[in-house]
Design an enzyme around this catalytic site. Sequence first.
Site, mmCIF file in Angstrom:
data_model
loop_
_atom_site.group_PDB
_atom_site.id
_atom_site.type_symbol
_atom_site.label_atom_id
_atom_site.label_comp_id
_atom_site.label_asym_id
_atom_site.label_seq_id
_atom_site.Cartn_x
_atom_site.Cartn_y
_atom_site.Cartn_z
ATOM 1 N N CYS A 170 0.791 -1.237 0.000
ATOM 2 C CA CYS A 170 0.000 0.000 0.000
ATOM 3 C C CYS A 170 0.820 1.283 0.000
ATOM 4 O O CYS A 170 0.263 2.369 -0.103
ATOM 5 C CB CYS A 170 -0.965 -0.002 1.186
ATOM 6 N N CYS A 203 12.291 -7.181 12.977
ATOM 7 C CA CYS A 203 12.848 -8.126 12.006
ATOM 8 C C CYS A 203 11.821 -8.242 10.879
ATOM 9 O O CYS A 203 10.787 -8.896 11.035
ATOM 10 C CB CYS A 203 13.086 -9.455 12.713
#
Length: 161
Positions: A78, A148
């Site tokens: 997006c 991460c």
Amino acid sequence: MKKIILVFVAAISLSCNSNAQQDKSNKKEFEVTKSESEWKAELSKAEFQILRKKGTERAFSSELNRISQPGTFVCAACGNALYKTKHKFESGTGWPSFDRPISEENVAYQPDRTGGFPATEVICSKCGGHLGHVFNDGPKNTTGKRHCINGVAMDFIPDNE
């Protein structure tokens, strides 16, 4: 014996129904919402697997691991701005790692127990795409956090563009 089993089955059934209702009420609506077929048409196979199906790319496979130039990492689904290069660090894990997002409003967190141990999943707050996980083993001289993040879940925009 039959009564005990029947009561046990009824209790499980009630519990499952209660959890299903709770899951429905906990579903967050996102600014960018698309059907599975729309996401499949717009995303690459790898992006769809990671962002929509909560997959994980192979360690050390992302080109974004090597990026050190100033810029912004955005959601590949997006375009939501997620992380800045200045908050990126080498964690040795094989995935792009950051000590913080650009803004806490740009990401969301939710519990994740799918890996066999409790973890905290990081998702895009704009589209709900799975990004990765956050851990408490990041640099102690900053936030102590390690976001991460799957490189496939992001695009990189250099500051000069």
